[in-house]
Enzyme design. Structure first.
Site, PDB file in Angstrom:
ATOM      1  N   ASP A   1      -0.634   0.323  -8.731  1.00 54.22           N
ATOM      2  CA  ASP A   1      -0.183   1.445  -7.666  1.00 54.22           C
ATOM      3  C   ASP A   1       0.745   1.034  -6.493  1.00 54.22           C
ATOM      4  O   ASP A   1       0.446   0.977  -5.395  1.00 54.22           O
ATOM      5  CB  ASP A   1      -1.730   1.837  -7.210  1.00 54.22           C
ATOM      6  CG  ASP A   1      -1.624   3.088  -6.406  1.00 54.22           C
ATOM      7  OD1 ASP A   1      -0.626   3.750  -6.451  1.00 54.22           O
ATOM      8  OD2 ASP A   1      -2.719   3.351  -5.488  1.00 54.22           O
TER       9      ASP A   1
ATOM     10  N   GLN B   1     -13.655   7.806   3.871  1.00 59.02           N
ATOM     11  CA  GLN B   1     -13.347   8.935   2.989  1.00 59.02           C
ATOM     12  C   GLN B   1     -13.916  10.382   3.611  1.00 59.02           C
ATOM     13  O   GLN B   1     -15.290  10.231   3.629  1.00 59.02           O
ATOM     14  CB  GLN B   1     -13.800   8.630   1.589  1.00 59.02           C
ATOM     15  CG  GLN B   1     -13.046   7.414   1.147  1.00 59.02           C
ATOM     16  CD  GLN B   1     -11.667   7.592   0.508  1.00 59.02           C
ATOM     17  OE1 GLN B   1     -10.909   8.936   0.882  1.00 59.02           O
ATOM     18  NE2 GLN B   1     -11.371   6.732  -0.300  1.00 59.02           N
TER      19      GLN B   1
ATOM     20  N   PRO C   1      17.059   7.559  -8.859  1.00 64.61           N
ATOM     21  CA  PRO C   1      16.672   7.339 -10.421  1.00 64.61           C
ATOM     22  C   PRO C   1      17.008   6.080 -10.993  1.00 64.61           C
ATOM     23  O   PRO C   1      16.082   5.406 -11.581  1.00 64.61           O
ATOM     24  CB  PRO C   1      17.358   8.425 -11.109  1.00 64.61           C
ATOM     25  CG  PRO C   1      17.799   9.542  -9.949  1.00 64.61           C
ATOM     26  CD  PRO C   1      17.917   8.965  -8.688  1.00 64.61           C
ATOM     27  N   ASN C   2      18.214   5.456 -10.877  1.00 69.53           N
ATOM     28  CA  ASN C   2      18.535   4.387 -11.405  1.00 69.53           C
ATOM     29  C   ASN C   2      17.666   2.938 -11.010  1.00 69.53           C
ATOM     30  O   ASN C   2      17.163   2.333 -11.688  1.00 69.53           O
ATOM     31  CB  ASN C   2      19.967   4.081 -10.973  1.00 69.53           C
ATOM     32  CG  ASN C   2      20.568   2.788 -11.606  1.00 69.53           C
ATOM     33  OD1 ASN C   2      20.513   2.601 -13.138  1.00 69.53           O
ATOM     34  ND2 ASN C   2      21.087   1.750 -10.917  1.00 69.53           N
ATOM     35  N   THR C   3      17.398   3.073  -9.717  1.00 62.25           N
ATOM     36  CA  THR C   3      16.714   1.828  -9.062  1.00 62.25           C
ATOM     37  C   THR C   3      15.059   1.965  -9.570  1.00 62.25           C
ATOM     38  O   THR C   3      14.684   0.942  -9.685  1.00 62.25           O
ATOM     39  CB  THR C   3      16.530   1.955  -7.526  1.00 62.25           C
ATOM     40  OG1 THR C   3      18.122   2.098  -7.357  1.00 62.25           O
ATOM     41  CG2 THR C   3      15.726   0.898  -7.000  1.00 62.25           C
TER      42      THR C   3
ATOM     43  N   ARG D   1     -17.621   8.439  -4.216  1.00 62.85           N
ATOM     44  CA  ARG D   1     -18.814   8.079  -3.532  1.00 62.85           C
ATOM     45  C   ARG D   1     -19.971   8.245  -4.430  1.00 62.85           C
ATOM     46  O   ARG D   1     -20.401   9.402  -4.569  1.00 62.85           O
ATOM     47  CB  ARG D   1     -19.030   8.506  -2.050  1.00 62.85           C
ATOM     48  CG  ARG D   1     -17.908   7.856  -1.095  1.00 62.85           C
ATOM     49  CD  ARG D   1     -18.132   6.235  -0.950  1.00 62.85           C
ATOM     50  NE  ARG D   1     -16.995   5.693  -0.407  1.00 62.85           N
ATOM     51  CZ  ARG D   1     -16.117   5.419  -0.754  1.00 62.85           C
ATOM     52  NH1 ARG D   1     -15.546   5.409  -2.091  1.00 62.85           N
ATOM     53  NH2 ARG D   1     -15.189   4.703  -0.067  1.00 62.85           N
TER      54      ARG D   1
ATOM     55  N   GLY E   1     -13.393   1.681  -4.713  1.00 61.87           N
ATOM     56  CA  GLY E   1     -13.345   0.350  -4.035  1.00 61.87           C
ATOM     57  C   GLY E   1     -14.570  -0.204  -3.416  1.00 61.87           C
ATOM     58  O   GLY E   1     -15.531  -0.740  -4.147  1.00 61.87           O
ATOM     59  N   ARG E   2     -14.625   0.195  -2.220  1.00 61.62           N
ATOM     60  CA  ARG E   2     -15.480  -0.412  -1.266  1.00 61.62           C
ATOM     61  C   ARG E   2     -17.138  -0.268  -1.930  1.00 61.62           C
ATOM     62  O   ARG E   2     -17.963  -1.030  -1.493  1.00 61.62           O
ATOM     63  CB  ARG E   2     -15.416   0.103   0.160  1.00 61.62           C
ATOM     64  CG  ARG E   2     -13.999  -0.532   0.928  1.00 61.62           C
ATOM     65  CD  ARG E   2     -13.864   0.034   2.008  1.00 61.62           C
ATOM     66  NE  ARG E   2     -13.299   1.565   1.585  1.00 61.62           N
ATOM     67  CZ  ARG E   2     -13.016   2.549   2.356  1.00 61.62           C
ATOM     68  NH1 ARG E   2     -12.835   2.340   3.712  1.00 61.62           N
ATOM     69  NH2 ARG E   2     -12.381   3.730   2.188  1.00 61.62           N
TER      70      ARG E   2
HETATM   71  O1  C5P Z   1     -12.807   1.697  -1.092  1.00 56.62           O
HETATM   72  P1  C5P Z   1     -12.355   3.236  -1.638  1.00 56.62           P
HETATM   73  O2  C5P Z   1     -13.186   3.679  -2.746  1.00 56.62           O
HETATM   74  O3  C5P Z   1     -12.179   4.127  -0.621  1.00 56.62           O
HETATM   75  O4  C5P Z   1     -11.046   2.966  -2.179  1.00 56.62           O
HETATM   76  C1  C5P Z   1     -10.243   3.965  -2.814  1.00 56.62           C
HETATM   77  C2  C5P Z   1      -8.894   3.254  -3.255  1.00 56.62           C
HETATM   78  O5  C5P Z   1      -8.108   4.539  -3.545  1.00 56.62           O
HETATM   79  C3  C5P Z   1      -8.115   2.674  -2.278  1.00 56.62           C
HETATM   80  O6  C5P Z   1      -7.308   1.596  -2.909  1.00 56.62           O
HETATM   81  C4  C5P Z   1      -7.123   3.705  -1.631  1.00 56.62           C
HETATM   82  O7  C5P Z   1      -6.055   3.350  -1.185  1.00 56.62           O
HETATM   83  C5  C5P Z   1      -6.880   4.475  -2.897  1.00 56.62           C
HETATM   84  N1  C5P Z   1      -6.676   5.981  -2.218  1.00 56.62           N
HETATM   85  C6  C5P Z   1      -7.608   6.967  -1.935  1.00 56.62           C
HETATM   86  N2  C5P Z   1      -7.365   8.221  -1.424  1.00 56.62           N
HETATM   87  C7  C5P Z   1      -5.945   8.693  -1.786  1.00 56.62           C
HETATM   88  C8  C5P Z   1      -5.358   7.964  -2.438  1.00 56.62           C
HETATM   89  C9  C5P Z   1      -5.608   6.758  -2.962  1.00 56.62           C
HETATM   90  O8  C5P Z   1      -8.663   6.619  -1.360  1.00 56.62           O
HETATM   91  N3  C5P Z   1      -5.916  10.019  -1.545  1.00 56.62           N
END
Ligand code: C5P
Length: 239
Positions: free
Chosen positions: A60, A194, A67-69, A185, A214-215
């Protein structure tokens, strides 16, 4: 067993932290997200480690350049072996088409399946004030749909979006479009920072193809048990 609709976000900056998470989750997780924090700190060795562990990789890095890069960047990431790559839809149609072509060509040359390319539409961190400040004309949600449709027309495989946008994007872009949603969640977890969250089951029901979490896993007292509970919530929604 792993459910490959679950992608665990490796929001850490050292290989030691990566190893601790990945080895402790073992075969319960098959897909990991590597973002800027980790990739800028540890680079390609993170990817090699995940490959040695037979994991799929969502890289990510949100590419956005001429575009080229971007095309050359996508070729390099295809060689590296990512399954999912993100770029900003706001880079425009020429950039997105160049990226799609580069992924196809490098995949063919290497004889590997090309990565899926996902567009970032409007970052969910925008509110109306910051959106207007950069000259946004349409309401944010209209812009999200517009860019999702544009991404599809350019041959992109899908988008990353809030679970709360998944339904309208699924309706606008059809069944083949790949929708990846963070901000999830599970029922047992706290919401952290969040604000607009969905549960694993509701995100899948609304059309998400993959969930990024993530968390709730990496900071759980027992991460493996957290994964088990999340997969249990997901299993009620068929693939
Ligand atoms: O820890 P958590 O579950 O909140 O992590 C969510 C992941 O998704 C993180 O890597 C965060 O940067 C990413 N993310 C997000 N919300 C967004 C885009 C990306 O939480 N709108």
């Amino acid at each position: 067993m792993a459910d490959d609709r679950l992608i665990v976000a490796l929001d850490v900056s050292t290989m030691d932290a990566v190893k601790e998470i990945v080895l402790s989750l073992g075969d319960s997780v098959s897909f990991y997200k590597v973002g800027m924090e980790l990739f800028y700190a540890e680079g390609a060795k993170t990817i090699r480690f995940l490959q040695e562990q037979n994991k799929q990789i969502f890289l990510d890095l949100k590419l956005h350049d001429i575009p080229n890069t971007v095309a050359h960047g996508v070729s390099s990431l295809t060689r590296l072996g990512a399954s999912l790559i993100t770029l900003h839809g706001q880079g425009g149609p020429v950039m997105m088409k160049a990226a799609v072509e580069a992924a196809r060509e490098s995949g063919e040359t290497l004889g590997v399946e090309r990565p899926k390319l996902l567009a970032i539409t409007a970052l969910t961190s925008f509110d109306d004030e910051s959106w207007t400040a950069i000259g946004g004309q349409l309401p944010i949600s209209d812009q999200v749909i517009r860019l999702a449709k544009l991404a599809k027309d350019c041959g992109m495989d899908g988008v990353v979006c809030s679970a709360l946008e998944a339904k309208m994007i699924r309706e606008a872009c059809g069944d083949d479009f790949f929708i990846v949603t963070p901000g999830i969640r599970p029922s047992f977890a706290t919401t952290d920072d969040q604000k607009r969250v969905a549960t694993p089951a509701s995100a899948l029901q609304d059309g998400a193809s993959r969930l990024v979490i993530g968390r709730p896993i990496t900071q759980a007292e027992n991460p493996r048990e957290a994964v088990r509970l999340i997969i249990e919530e997901m299993e009620n929604v068929s693939k």
